[in-house]
Scaffold this motif. Structure first.
Motif, mmCIF file in Angstrom:
data_model
loop_
_atom_site.group_PDB
_atom_site.id
_atom_site.type_symbol
_atom_site.label_atom_id
_atom_site.label_comp_id
_atom_site.label_asym_id
_atom_site.label_seq_id
_atom_site.Cartn_x
_atom_site.Cartn_y
_atom_site.Cartn_z
ATOM 1 N N GLY A 1 0.795 -1.231 0.000
ATOM 2 C CA GLY A 1 0.000 0.000 0.000
ATOM 3 C C GLY A 1 0.825 1.277 0.000
ATOM 4 O O GLY A 1 0.269 2.368 0.043
ATOM 5 N N ILE A 2 2.162 1.150 -0.055
ATOM 6 C CA ILE A 2 2.993 2.357 -0.029
ATOM 7 C C ILE A 2 2.779 3.185 -1.297
ATOM 8 O O ILE A 2 2.644 4.404 -1.246
ATOM 9 C CB ILE A 2 4.481 1.985 0.128
ATOM 10 C CG1 ILE A 2 4.725 1.403 1.509
ATOM 11 C CG2 ILE A 2 5.363 3.208 -0.084
ATOM 12 C CD1 ILE A 2 6.106 0.825 1.685
ATOM 13 N N LYS B 1 0.168 3.325 -3.131
ATOM 14 C CA LYS B 1 -1.152 3.950 -3.050
ATOM 15 C C LYS B 1 -1.085 5.204 -2.184
ATOM 16 O O LYS B 1 -1.645 6.244 -2.505
ATOM 17 C CB LYS B 1 -2.143 2.938 -2.460
ATOM 18 C CG LYS B 1 -3.567 3.425 -2.423
ATOM 19 C CD LYS B 1 -4.492 2.318 -1.962
ATOM 20 C CE LYS B 1 -5.928 2.806 -1.914
ATOM 21 N NZ LYS B 1 -6.854 1.739 -1.508
ATOM 22 N N ARG B 2 -0.376 5.082 -1.093
ATOM 23 C CA ARG B 2 -0.238 6.221 -0.194
ATOM 24 C C ARG B 2 0.525 7.366 -0.867
ATOM 25 O O ARG B 2 0.157 8.529 -0.725
ATOM 26 C CB ARG B 2 0.502 5.739 1.059
ATOM 27 C CG ARG B 2 1.089 6.812 1.869
ATOM 28 C CD ARG B 2 1.131 6.416 3.318
ATOM 29 N NE ARG B 2 0.309 7.341 4.050
ATOM 30 C CZ ARG B 2 -0.140 7.150 5.259
ATOM 31 N NH1 ARG B 2 0.106 6.030 5.869
ATOM 32 N NH2 ARG B 2 -0.849 8.045 5.849
ATOM 33 N N VAL B 3 1.586 7.029 -1.585
ATOM 34 C CA VAL B 3 2.360 8.074 -2.280
ATOM 35 C C VAL B 3 1.479 8.796 -3.300
ATOM 36 O O VAL B 3 1.599 10.003 -3.500
ATOM 37 C CB VAL B 3 3.602 7.453 -2.959
ATOM 38 C CG1 VAL B 3 4.270 8.444 -3.890
ATOM 39 C CG2 VAL B 3 4.601 6.980 -1.900
ATOM 40 N N ARG B 4 0.555 8.060 -3.915
ATOM 41 C CA ARG B 4 -0.346 8.661 -4.892
ATOM 42 C C ARG B 4 -1.271 9.697 -4.261
ATOM 43 O O ARG B 4 -1.858 10.503 -4.968
ATOM 44 C CB ARG B 4 -1.208 7.577 -5.568
ATOM 45 C CG ARG B 4 -0.436 6.738 -6.532
ATOM 46 C CD ARG B 4 0.038 7.547 -7.698
ATOM 47 N NE ARG B 4 -1.016 7.766 -8.686
ATOM 48 C CZ ARG B 4 -1.010 8.757 -9.556
ATOM 49 N NH1 ARG B 4 -0.038 9.625 -9.552
ATOM 50 N NH2 ARG B 4 -1.974 8.866 -10.430
ATOM 51 N N ALA B 5 -1.462 9.624 -2.952
ATOM 52 C CA ALA B 5 -2.341 10.584 -2.287
ATOM 53 C C ALA B 5 -1.598 11.875 -1.937
ATOM 54 O O ALA B 5 -2.190 12.804 -1.419
ATOM 55 C CB ALA B 5 -2.941 9.967 -1.028
ATOM 56 N N THR B 6 -0.301 11.921 -2.211
ATOM 57 C CA THR B 6 0.482 13.125 -1.900
ATOM 58 C C THR B 6 0.676 13.945 -3.173
ATOM 59 O O THR B 6 0.416 13.453 -4.273
ATOM 60 C CB THR B 6 1.877 12.762 -1.353
ATOM 61 O OG1 THR B 6 2.660 12.255 -2.431
ATOM 62 C CG2 THR B 6 1.802 11.709 -0.255
ATOM 63 N N PRO B 7 1.151 15.174 -3.029
ATOM 64 C CA PRO B 7 1.365 15.986 -4.236
ATOM 65 C C PRO B 7 2.595 15.585 -5.046
ATOM 66 O O PRO B 7 2.933 16.272 -6.008
ATOM 67 C CB PRO B 7 1.549 17.416 -3.685
ATOM 68 C CG PRO B 7 1.205 17.365 -2.255
ATOM 69 C CD PRO B 7 1.360 15.961 -1.797
ATOM 70 N N LEU B 8 3.264 14.508 -4.686
ATOM 71 C CA LEU B 8 4.423 14.077 -5.490
ATOM 72 C C LEU B 8 3.918 13.588 -6.856
ATOM 73 O O LEU B 8 3.099 12.683 -6.916
ATOM 74 C CB LEU B 8 5.159 12.937 -4.783
ATOM 75 C CG LEU B 8 6.402 12.411 -5.503
ATOM 76 C CD1 LEU B 8 7.537 13.415 -5.435
ATOM 77 C CD2 LEU B 8 6.852 11.089 -4.915
ATOM 78 N N PRO B 9 4.420 14.167 -7.956
ATOM 79 C CA PRO B 9 3.961 13.692 -9.269
ATOM 80 C C PRO B 9 4.411 12.257 -9.514
ATOM 81 O O PRO B 9 5.503 11.856 -9.089
ATOM 82 C CB PRO B 9 4.643 14.647 -10.255
ATOM 83 C CG PRO B 9 5.176 15.778 -9.448
ATOM 84 C CD PRO B 9 5.384 15.270 -8.063
ATOM 85 N N TYR C 1 8.252 10.070 -8.911
ATOM 86 C CA TYR C 1 8.489 8.842 -8.150
ATOM 87 C C TYR C 1 9.147 7.784 -9.030
ATOM 88 O O TYR C 1 10.174 7.212 -8.679
ATOM 89 C CB TYR C 1 7.162 8.306 -7.596
ATOM 90 C CG TYR C 1 7.363 7.163 -6.637
ATOM 91 C CD1 TYR C 1 7.628 7.413 -5.296
ATOM 92 C CD2 TYR C 1 7.313 5.847 -7.074
ATOM 93 C CE1 TYR C 1 7.832 6.367 -4.412
ATOM 94 C CE2 TYR C 1 7.525 4.799 -6.189
ATOM 95 C CZ TYR C 1 7.782 5.070 -4.860
ATOM 96 O OH TYR C 1 7.990 4.043 -3.978
ATOM 97 N N LEU D 1 -2.432 18.093 -8.396
ATOM 98 C CA LEU D 1 -1.480 17.882 -7.313
ATOM 99 C C LEU D 1 -1.676 18.876 -6.169
ATOM 100 O O LEU D 1 -1.479 18.545 -5.007
ATOM 101 C CB LEU D 1 -0.048 17.975 -7.849
ATOM 102 C CG LEU D 1 0.321 16.910 -8.887
ATOM 103 C CD1 LEU D 1 1.709 17.180 -9.446
ATOM 104 C CD2 LEU D 1 0.253 15.523 -8.285
ATOM 105 N N ALA E 1 0.541 1.566 5.714
ATOM 106 C CA ALA E 1 1.487 1.431 4.618
ATOM 107 C C ALA E 1 2.623 2.394 4.872
ATOM 108 O O ALA E 1 2.409 3.599 4.976
ATOM 109 C CB ALA E 1 0.808 1.752 3.296
ATOM 110 N N TYR F 1 5.327 18.267 0.302
ATOM 111 C CA TYR F 1 4.351 19.345 0.471
ATOM 112 C C TYR F 1 5.013 20.719 0.454
ATOM 113 O O TYR F 1 6.179 20.864 0.825
ATOM 114 C CB TYR F 1 3.584 19.149 1.788
ATOM 115 C CG TYR F 1 2.773 17.881 1.799
ATOM 116 C CD1 TYR F 1 1.447 17.876 1.361
ATOM 117 C CD2 TYR F 1 3.331 16.676 2.223
ATOM 118 C CE1 TYR F 1 0.701 16.714 1.358
ATOM 119 C CE2 TYR F 1 2.594 15.501 2.217
ATOM 120 C CZ TYR F 1 1.278 15.525 1.785
ATOM 121 O OH TYR F 1 0.549 14.370 1.772
#
Lengths: 251, 283
Positions: free
Chosen positions: A85-86, A88-96, A100, B73, B87, B105
């Motif tokens: 699930g890491i 998936k979690r990264v996808r919820a952040t503003p990191l394009p 990644y 984003l 996770a 962020y």
């Protein structure tokens, strides 16, 4: 770009921390080279133009290192991250997403570069290997490793679970390495096995590296091999771009 | 005031299975909203549509003024997400993990401040793989919080916890609410929403079957029970007007000069309310 640099630093640290992975994909090719080199490094290979076996082996093992680090290591690590699930979690952040993935690919290529340097050093120190055309060689290795990283991304599409990942990956890249002549000259292989090897990318990477490092050619003398490797890499990139999943299999 | 989350007529099917059959709700800024329901009721489907992970079939959804299905984003920088399962990178310490996510962020909350909020000061330099289940969950919360989001999604934040760990997680969630965050939380524990949520919507089989404050749910869902014993047998009266019924009952008893044995007025327990709301009616 700031995000990319941040992610690249983070990924390098993570790579350095994952011992199991580092052993199987980074150290194991070095150990195999040392062992095989000790067994027949001082022979001459008649079927391959009477070259020194250690030189010949080094080229094969560099190819093996590329597939182990770029393809096997990357895909196992990514499947584990996806299923836990890491991703998936990264996808919820503003990191394009690109930052990644590219940081991960760069991390893998840096790890392989380090491995290639170590392998050449082992060859030089223990088996008195000699390589030609360093610039062409570096380009060829970069091309090969980059193609394997995109194929590694593509492979994650086929793997369903973290538990199955190393089994599936090992079942692919070890036989492929064997068939492609990474460990010894494949000239005495039956035609059927040679035909299978010729349908796969590693044989072209190893041949390209050998032609450069052992037979003193340049990468631009071998456009056919370069094209085949690039096509494989492109195919991997297309599959990955279309089918790569960020979420675990269930929910 | 425009709502932080607004959902209207939301539907979602997986093949033939209708997970959401048209639900509506709104969240205002600073509110803690609980989405309550048993497994399979549609809680995770709802929250993951709001987080932008899943596409809806129909309906209108707005989260922080944007459609989550197409939000960019910048929008992601304003939300914090705790997924149903923990996770994290097992080989990073608590502080490293938070620093890694903080880097994503524009205006992150300082790492040590987050560590204080989630109460993991002692575990600051411990790698994730060595944390207990409850500590991991609090680190999960910290990772959702480190970007200093306006809106936080918590999908079953305490499922599988022992009572002590649940209480500590509740404390952390309350402190988030105290920072003025809007929180959407899913759970299948009624006591959890009672502890944390200002308002609740109860999901059953893809529909909202009740909503309001916890007090309203508990008060409105089940009749009050009046019990007493007559000739050794329990008599149970269920009523929506306990005052009148009790008055008549006791007046009559006093007139007859009787004592009502074992007289008891019971409000339904949270457990009973929950079961009555989330299970299909017996009729």
């Amino acid at each position: 770009m700031r995000l990319f640099r941040h992610e690249l630093r983070s990924q390098l640290r993570l790579y350095g921390r994952s011992r199991e992975l580092a052993f199987f994909t980074f150290a194991l090719p070095l150990i195999m080279f040392f062992l095989l080199g000790s067994v027949y490094g001082n022979d001459r290979i008649k079927a391959e133009g009477n070259v020194r076996a250690a030189d010949y082996l080094l080229a094969g093992m560099l190819g093996y290192g590329a597939i182990a680090t770029g393809f096997a290591g990357l895909s196992i690590m990514l499947v584990i991250r996806r299923e836990s699930g890491i991703l998936k979690r990264v996808r919820a952040t503003p990191l394009p997403a690109w930052a990644y993935v590219v940081a991960l690919l760069c991390t893998t290529l840096i790890a392989f570069a380090l491995e290639a340097v170590c392998m050449s050093a082992i060859g030089r120190i223990f088996f008195h290997t000699h390589v030609h055309n360093l610039f062409s060689l570096a380009l060829a290795l970069l091309l090969g490793a980059a193609a394997f990283t995109t194929l590694g991304l593509a492979l994650t599409v086929l793997i369903k679970s973290a538990e199955g990942s190393s089994a599936v990956v090992n079942a692919i890249y070890l036989p492929v390495s064997f068939l492609s002549g990474a460990f010894f000259s494949p000239h005495s292989f039956p035609a059927a096995l040679k035909a299978i090897a010729n349908a796969l990318p590693l044989v072209y990477v190893i041949r390209l590296v050998r032609d450069i490092a052992v037979h003193n050619q340049q990468i631009w003398d071998r456009p056919g091999d370069v094209a085949v490797i690039a096509a494989w890499g492109l195919a991997g990139a297309i599959i990955a771009a279309r089918r790569f999943r960020w979420e675990p299999q269930e929910g | 005031m425009t709502p932080v989350i607004s959902v209207r007529g939301l539907t979602k099917s997986y093949g033939d299975f209708e997970a959401l059959k048209g639900i509506d709700f709104e969240l205002c800024a600073g509110e803690v909203f609980g989405l309550l329901g048993p497994n399979g009721a549609g809680k995770t489907t709802t929250i993951e549509i709001l987080e932008g992970y899943r596409r809806r079939d129909a309906g209108e959804v707005e989260v922080l003024g944007a459609d989550p299905a197409t939000a960019g984003l910048d929008w992601r920088g304003r939300i914090g997400v705790v997924l149903q399962s923990s996770a994290m990178y097992e080989n990073l310490t608590v502080a490293e993990q938070l620093a890694q996510f903080a880097g994503y962020y524009e205006h992150p909350r300082p790492v040590d401040e987050v560590i204080g909020l989630i109460g993991l000061e002692e575990k600051r330099d411990t790698r994730a793989r060595r944390l207990s289940g409850g500590q991991r969950r609090r680190l999960d919360l910290g990772l959702a919080l480190v970007g200093d989001p306006e809106l936080i999604f918590l999908d079953e934040p305490t499922t599988g916890f022992d009572p002590g760990a649940r209480r500590r997680a509740w404390e952390t969630i309350r402190s988030l609410s105290g920072l003025g965050k809007t929180i959407l939380l899913t759970t299948h524990y009624l006591d959890e929403v009672e502890q944390l949520a200002d308002r609740v919507a109860v999901l059953r089989e893809g529909r909202i079957v009740a909503s309001g404050t916890v007090q309203e749910l508990v008060g409105g869902a089940l009749a009050t029970e009046i019990r007493y014993r007559r000739n050794g047998e329990f008599v149970v009266l269920e009523t929506d007007e306990p005052t009148r019924v009790l008055h008549e009952l006791t007046t009559a008893a006093i007139e007859r000069g009787e004592e009502l044995d074992g007289l008891e007025v019971r409000r339904p327990s949270l457990e009973e309310v929950y079961l009555s709301l989330t299970q299909a009616e017996p009729e």
